[in-house]
Design a protein around this motif. Structure first.
Motif, PDB file in Angstrom:
ATOM      1  N   ASN A  86      79.801  65.751  44.120  1.00 10.47           N
ATOM      2  CA  ASN A  86      80.002  64.312  44.302  1.00 10.47           C
ATOM      3  C   ASN A  86      79.310  63.883  45.593  1.00 10.47           C
ATOM      4  N   PRO A  87      78.247  63.082  45.497  1.00 13.28           N
ATOM      5  CA  PRO A  87      77.510  62.695  46.708  1.00 13.28           C
ATOM      6  C   PRO A  87      78.333  61.824  47.646  1.00 13.28           C
ATOM      7  N   ASP A 124      78.793  52.112  39.418  1.00  8.11           N
ATOM      8  CA  ASP A 124      79.924  53.001  39.170  1.00  8.11           C
ATOM      9  C   ASP A 124      79.422  54.371  38.725  1.00  8.11           C
ATOM     10  N   SER A 125      80.148  55.404  39.126  1.00  5.18           N
ATOM     11  CA  SER A 125      79.738  56.770  38.800  1.00  5.18           C
ATOM     12  C   SER A 125      80.948  57.584  38.369  1.00  5.18           C
ATOM     13  N   ARG A 149      77.160  61.749  37.672  1.00  7.34           N
ATOM     14  CA  ARG A 149      76.206  60.876  36.997  1.00  7.34           C
ATOM     15  C   ARG A 149      76.672  59.428  37.067  1.00  7.34           C
ATOM     16  N   ALA A 150      75.777  58.527  36.715  1.00  7.54           N
ATOM     17  CA  ALA A 150      76.136  57.113  36.609  1.00  7.54           C
ATOM     18  C   ALA A 150      77.086  56.933  35.430  1.00  7.54           C
ATOM     19  N   LYS A 151      78.044  56.042  35.581  1.00 11.25           N
ATOM     20  CA  LYS A 151      79.020  55.797  34.525  1.00 11.25           C
ATOM     21  C   LYS A 151      78.430  54.844  33.493  1.00 11.25           C
ATOM     22  N   LYS A 152      78.432  55.277  32.231  1.00 12.51           N
ATOM     23  CA  LYS A 152      77.761  54.504  31.189  1.00 12.51           C
ATOM     24  C   LYS A 152      78.485  53.203  30.871  1.00 12.51           C
ATOM     25  N   GLU A 153      79.796  53.214  30.927  1.00 12.18           N
ATOM     26  CA  GLU A 153      80.566  52.012  30.609  1.00 12.18           C
ATOM     27  C   GLU A 153      80.233  50.889  31.600  1.00 12.18           C
ATOM     28  N   GLY A 154      79.729  49.783  31.091  1.00 14.02           N
ATOM     29  CA  GLY A 154      79.396  48.639  31.928  1.00 14.02           C
ATOM     30  C   GLY A 154      78.047  48.734  32.623  1.00 14.02           C
TER      31      GLY A 154
END
Length: 383
Positions: A86-87, A124-125, A149-154
């Motif tokens: 987690n960066p 969001d991630s 990763r980037a969160k796909k939702e939204g």
């Protein structure tokens, strides 16, 4: 230790779409991404879902961090961070160092050990577990790996609240499709000009152009004749009578020549004269318009001195790139050290002639048609 280049077993099925590995210099930051080369489409405002986007931007953030953007087609699907997990964790706890500026939306992450920036992110991630083989479109590995990763939702790839960009220089070398010379020579790089106060969203598309010229070998060596051209570039895409003006003195095919011009905006003009071997490689070049032929080194030195005479006081003059050049041409049309460099009795008429040439060819420049045109003035003598 840096990760190894991808193998063909991990390449996705669609043509040109491949798995790439990347890392910082010390290997503390490691990631994988899916990119398509050659890009199916190249344009500043292209639909991101259809192509990988390669960008160079001159805003202060990108310029100072030397960030060379490669944008995935779908960041949540095409980018995974393998290390750190987690960066956003504190660097002392295994995360990345972070820098934010201005609106503080974008995180300019960098390795706390070697300082290299692999990617920048806003939105969001999530931390997830994935089968990396299946994720890449290949065979399943049969094990799950924890990734960030980037969160796909939204997520909206071209939206104001979603942003992920990979630093191209952190992709591992010698992977197929990662020849930066090819990116440049084939015009895959889009240049984003964000500095002009009056044109904050100006975007120009870098194209590679060429021009060949053949000459019969002379029976004796003549005095060198050097053509003098004002090259034009459209400021926007496209707008009549609105160009960036410069003067180019061609010397020879091996060394090229000198481009004289000023850059900036009202009250902030800077002389940007430079030697160049690639005038026909210029971004969005409209064309070259010959106005004189300079013979001999003394005449070239006289011209160079005249072109630079206003450099120290540019901001005391009420000029822009066009009116500055016309002012200098007015001097050249008179006598300089007892010699007349530019054989033109009406600089205003010359301006109209160049404008007509620019307006006639600006749309083909916008479409990056090659080769770019070359014409000679009918007003100036000695061309």
């Amino acid at each position: 230790m840096a990760s190894q280049p991808t193998t063909t077993a991990n390449i996705a099925d669609s043509p040109g779409r491949r798995l790439y590995n990347g890392s910082c210099h010390c290997g503390y930051t490691r990631y994988r991404c899916l990119l398509t080369f050659p890009p199916p489409a190249v344009h500043p405002n292209v639909d991101p879902s259809i192509t990988t986007r390669i960008r160079k931007c001159n805003c202060t953030s990108c310029h100072k961090t030397n960030f060379f953007h490669v944008r995935p087609q779908s960041s949540p699907d095409d980018f995974v961070l393998l290390a750190p997990t987690n960066p956003f964790d504190d660097p002392a706890d295994g995360g990345l160092a972070d820098y934010q500026c201005f609106a503080k939306f974008t995180h300019w992450f960098f390795c706390p050990k070697c300082g290299v920036r692999c990617f920048t992110f806003g939105g969001d991630s999530e931390v997830a577990e994935v089968d990396l083989g299946e994720w890449a479109g290949g065979q399943k590995e049969g094990k799950l790996t924890k990734v960030w990763r980037a969160k796909k939702e939204g997520w909206i790839e071209k939206g104001d609240t979603s942003y992920l960009s990979i630093n191209a220089t952190t992709l591992e070398a010698r992977q197929e499709g990662l020849d930066l010379r090819e990116w440049h020579e084939k015009g895959w790089i889009v240049y984003l000009d964000m500095l002009d106060e009056k044109e904050e969203n100006k975007m120009t598309h870098h194209r590679h152009a060429f021009r060949t010229q053949t000459k019969a070998p002379p029976t004796r060596r003549p005095r060198r004749r050097r053509p003098l051209h004002p090259p034009l570039q459209p400021r926007l895409t496209p707008e009549a009578f609105n160009f960036h003006w410069a003067l180019y003195l061609h010397k020879n095919k091996d060394t090229g020549g000198t481009k004289y011009h000023i850059t900036g905006s009202a009250g902030k003009w800077l002389a940007a004269h430079q030697d160049t071997r690639g005038i026909f490689h210029e971004t969005f070049l409209v064309g070259l318009f010959q106005i004189a032929t300079i013979t001999g080194s003394t005449a070239c030195e006289r011209l160079d001195k005249t072109m630079r005479q206003f450099d120290d006081g540019l901001n005391d003059l009420d000029v822009n790139c066009r009116t500055w050049l016309l002012k200098v041409l007015g001097v050249l049309a008179g006598e300089v050290d007892g010699k007349r460099v530019l054989k033109c009795d009406d600089v205003d008429a010359l301006e109209r002639e160049v404008m007509e040439f620019g307006n006639k060819n600006m749309e083909s420049a916008d479409l990056a048609m090659q080769p770019r045109p070359f014409e000679a003035s009918k007003i100036c003598g000695g061309v």
